[in-house]
Design a protein around this motif. Structure first.
Motif, PDB file in Angstrom:
ATOM      1  N   HIS A 197      -3.933  20.882  23.464  1.00 55.77           N
ATOM      2  CA  HIS A 197      -2.786  21.795  23.458  1.00 55.77           C
ATOM      3  C   HIS A 197      -1.489  21.017  23.198  1.00 55.77           C
ATOM      4  O   HIS A 197      -0.625  21.452  22.415  1.00 55.77           O
ATOM      5  N   GLY A 198      -1.366  19.849  23.835  1.00 59.58           N
ATOM      6  CA  GLY A 198      -0.178  19.024  23.644  1.00 59.58           C
ATOM      7  C   GLY A 198      -0.050  18.513  22.223  1.00 59.58           C
ATOM      8  O   GLY A 198       1.041  18.495  21.648  1.00 59.58           O
ATOM      9  N   VAL A 199      -1.164  18.077  21.637  1.00 57.23           N
ATOM     10  CA  VAL A 199      -1.156  17.591  20.250  1.00 57.23           C
ATOM     11  C   VAL A 199      -0.704  18.706  19.309  1.00 57.23           C
ATOM     12  O   VAL A 199       0.137  18.498  18.422  1.00 57.23           O
ATOM     13  N   ARG A 200      -1.213  19.913  19.530  1.00 59.02           N
ATOM     14  CA  ARG A 200      -0.846  21.026  18.652  1.00 59.02           C
ATOM     15  C   ARG A 200       0.602  21.455  18.862  1.00 59.02           C
ATOM     16  O   ARG A 200       1.280  21.859  17.914  1.00 59.02           O
ATOM     17  N   GLU A 201       1.085  21.341  20.094  1.00 61.18           N
ATOM     18  CA  GLU A 201       2.490  21.650  20.357  1.00 61.18           C
ATOM     19  C   GLU A 201       3.388  20.645  19.646  1.00 61.18           C
ATOM     20  O   GLU A 201       4.408  21.012  19.044  1.00 61.18           O
ATOM     21  N   LEU A 202       3.013  19.379  19.700  1.00 60.79           N
ATOM     22  CA  LEU A 202       3.778  18.335  19.009  1.00 60.79           C
ATOM     23  C   LEU A 202       3.795  18.589  17.506  1.00 60.79           C
ATOM     24  O   LEU A 202       4.842  18.487  16.853  1.00 60.79           O
ATOM     25  N   HIS A 203       2.642  18.925  16.947  1.00 62.65           N
ATOM     26  CA  HIS A 203       2.565  19.193  15.512  1.00 62.65           C
ATOM     27  C   HIS A 203       3.417  20.396  15.125  1.00 62.65           C
ATOM     28  O   HIS A 203       4.032  20.414  14.051  1.00 62.65           O
ATOM     29  N   ALA A 204       3.458  21.405  15.993  1.00 62.04           N
ATOM     30  CA  ALA A 204       4.281  22.591  15.710  1.00 62.04           C
ATOM     31  C   ALA A 204       5.756  22.212  15.663  1.00 62.04           C
ATOM     32  O   ALA A 204       6.507  22.684  14.793  1.00 62.04           O
ATOM     33  N   ILE A 205       6.195  21.369  16.592  1.00 56.70           N
ATOM     34  CA  ILE A 205       7.587  20.915  16.605  1.00 56.70           C
ATOM     35  C   ILE A 205       7.902  20.148  15.323  1.00 56.70           C
ATOM     36  O   ILE A 205       8.962  20.303  14.723  1.00 56.70           O
ATOM     37  N   LEU A 206       6.959  19.311  14.902  1.00 57.06           N
ATOM     38  CA  LEU A 206       7.157  18.486  13.708  1.00 57.06           C
ATOM     39  C   LEU A 206       6.904  19.252  12.419  1.00 57.06           C
ATOM     40  O   LEU A 206       7.097  18.718  11.329  1.00 57.06           O
ATOM     41  N   GLN A 207       6.432  20.495  12.559  1.00 53.58           N
ATOM     42  CA  GLN A 207       6.133  21.353  11.407  1.00 53.58           C
ATOM     43  C   GLN A 207       5.096  20.709  10.483  1.00 53.58           C
ATOM     44  O   GLN A 207       5.267  20.664   9.262  1.00 53.58           O
ATOM     45  N   ILE A 208       4.049  20.196  11.097  1.00 52.33           N
ATOM     46  CA  ILE A 208       2.932  19.656  10.324  1.00 52.33           C
ATOM     47  C   ILE A 208       1.654  20.352  10.783  1.00 52.33           C
ATOM     48  O   ILE A 208       1.576  20.868  11.906  1.00 52.33           O
ATOM     49  N   HIS A 209       0.689  20.384   9.899  1.00 55.00           N
ATOM     50  CA  HIS A 209      -0.584  21.020  10.232  1.00 55.00           C
ATOM     51  C   HIS A 209      -1.713  20.035   9.983  1.00 55.00           C
ATOM     52  O   HIS A 209      -1.823  19.475   8.895  1.00 55.00           O
ATOM     53  N   TYR A 232     -10.685   9.530  21.013  1.00 55.24           N
ATOM     54  CA  TYR A 232     -10.606   8.759  19.776  1.00 55.24           C
ATOM     55  C   TYR A 232     -10.255   9.637  18.574  1.00 55.24           C
ATOM     56  O   TYR A 232      -9.608   9.193  17.631  1.00 55.24           O
ATOM     57  N   ASP A 233     -10.706  10.894  18.597  1.00 53.06           N
ATOM     58  CA  ASP A 233     -10.412  11.813  17.492  1.00 53.06           C
ATOM     59  C   ASP A 233      -8.947  12.246  17.493  1.00 53.06           C
ATOM     60  O   ASP A 233      -8.409  12.631  16.451  1.00 53.06           O
ATOM     61  N   LEU A 234      -8.309  12.197  18.655  1.00 54.66           N
ATOM     62  CA  LEU A 234      -6.951  12.723  18.807  1.00 54.66           C
ATOM     63  C   LEU A 234      -5.872  11.644  18.802  1.00 54.66           C
ATOM     64  O   LEU A 234      -4.707  11.939  18.545  1.00 54.66           O
ATOM     65  N   ALA A 235      -6.252  10.411  19.078  1.00 51.34           N
ATOM     66  CA  ALA A 235      -5.271   9.353  19.339  1.00 51.34           C
ATOM     67  C   ALA A 235      -4.292   9.150  18.187  1.00 51.34           C
ATOM     68  O   ALA A 235      -3.081   9.013  18.401  1.00 51.34           O
ATOM     69  N   HIS A 236      -4.786   9.126  16.942  1.00 54.27           N
ATOM     70  CA  HIS A 236      -3.892   8.898  15.804  1.00 54.27           C
ATOM     71  C   HIS A 236      -3.007  10.107  15.508  1.00 54.27           C
ATOM     72  O   HIS A 236      -2.109  10.024  14.670  1.00 54.27           O
ATOM     73  N   HIS A 237      -3.263  11.229  16.166  1.00 52.04           N
ATOM     74  CA  HIS A 237      -2.514  12.458  15.909  1.00 52.04           C
ATOM     75  C   HIS A 237      -1.501  12.766  17.007  1.00 52.04           C
ATOM     76  O   HIS A 237      -0.881  13.820  16.999  1.00 52.04           O
TER      77      HIS A 237
END
Length: 211
Positions: free
Chosen positions: A122-134, A147-152
């Motif tokens: 949820h946090g990763v997706r919230e961050l991406h929404a703020i940055l306007q990236i998908h 490991y799948d989420l760390a680079h994101h």
């Protein structure tokens, strides 16, 4: 288990299960990759930070040679296997241009932590929404690992390296959770600041009716 591996130091963190595409052009690493292909052996990518080879890295398997050039350069597809710890660097190998290391492989406890995973995702997706990236992931949400989420998650190289040598999945997820709780409010405030700067000089509807 302790063994010798050839090493290809890089200023990146590779996580187990991650695909890393490399363009190999330096003579020593062309030789290293050619030897690993011929012998069907993996090689190690220790992390380089501030021009220093760090203690931990990831063993990678060569999955495919995407392209071979006339110069001997090559594009290869590798996949992270497991994390290693360097016990001793071997700076000279007879008849080889590259170096190696004596390493061991710390036990790595993955486990299942769905509640914590859900919070981090949820946090990763919230961050991406703020940055306007998908960004989308190749796995179902419940199958994802730290490991799948760390680079994101917007980690720095030093932070990605810290996560690399945490050997319990719960620890890694907690690390990502704390990072996101710290960075998301900062990014949200920066986005609000950007909006205020962009509005400066534009016509705006302002009212004091509620005073």
């Amino acid at each position: 288990m302790t063994n010798f591996i050839s090493i290809f130091p890089l200023g990146v963190v590779v996580y187990p299960g991650e695909q890393l595409n490399l363009h190999v052009f330096e003579p020593r690493y062309k030789q290293l990759v050619a030897a690993c292909i011929a012998e069907q052996k993996p090689f190690g990518i220790p992390v380089v930070i501030n021009k220093k080879i760090m203690e931990y890295g990831t063993l990678v398997q060569i999955k495919k040679v995407e392209k071979m050039y006339d110069t001997g350069e090559m594009d290869i597809v590798t996949v992270g296997d497991r994390v290693f710890r360097i016990l001793e660097q071997v700076t000279e190998i007879p008849d080889k241009l590259y170096t190696g290391a004596i390493v061991n492989y710390p036990d790595n406890n993955e486990g299942s932590h769905l509640r914590l995973l859900k919070e981090v995702l949820h946090g990763v997706r919230e961050l991406h929404a703020i940055l306007q990236i998908h960004k989308s992931f190749k796995k179902e949400d419940t199958a994802l690992l730290s490991y799948d989420l760390a680079h994101h998650a917007g980690l720095s190289l030093d932070e990605e390296y810290e996560l690399l040598h945490l050997f319990y999945e719960a620890q890694r997820l907690e690390y990502l959770k704390r990072h996101l709780h710290k960075v998301i409010p900062m990014m949200a405030e920066m986005e609000r600041l950007k909006e205020r700067v962009l509005l400066n000089g534009h016509f705006r509807n302002l009212s004091t009716d509620n005073l």
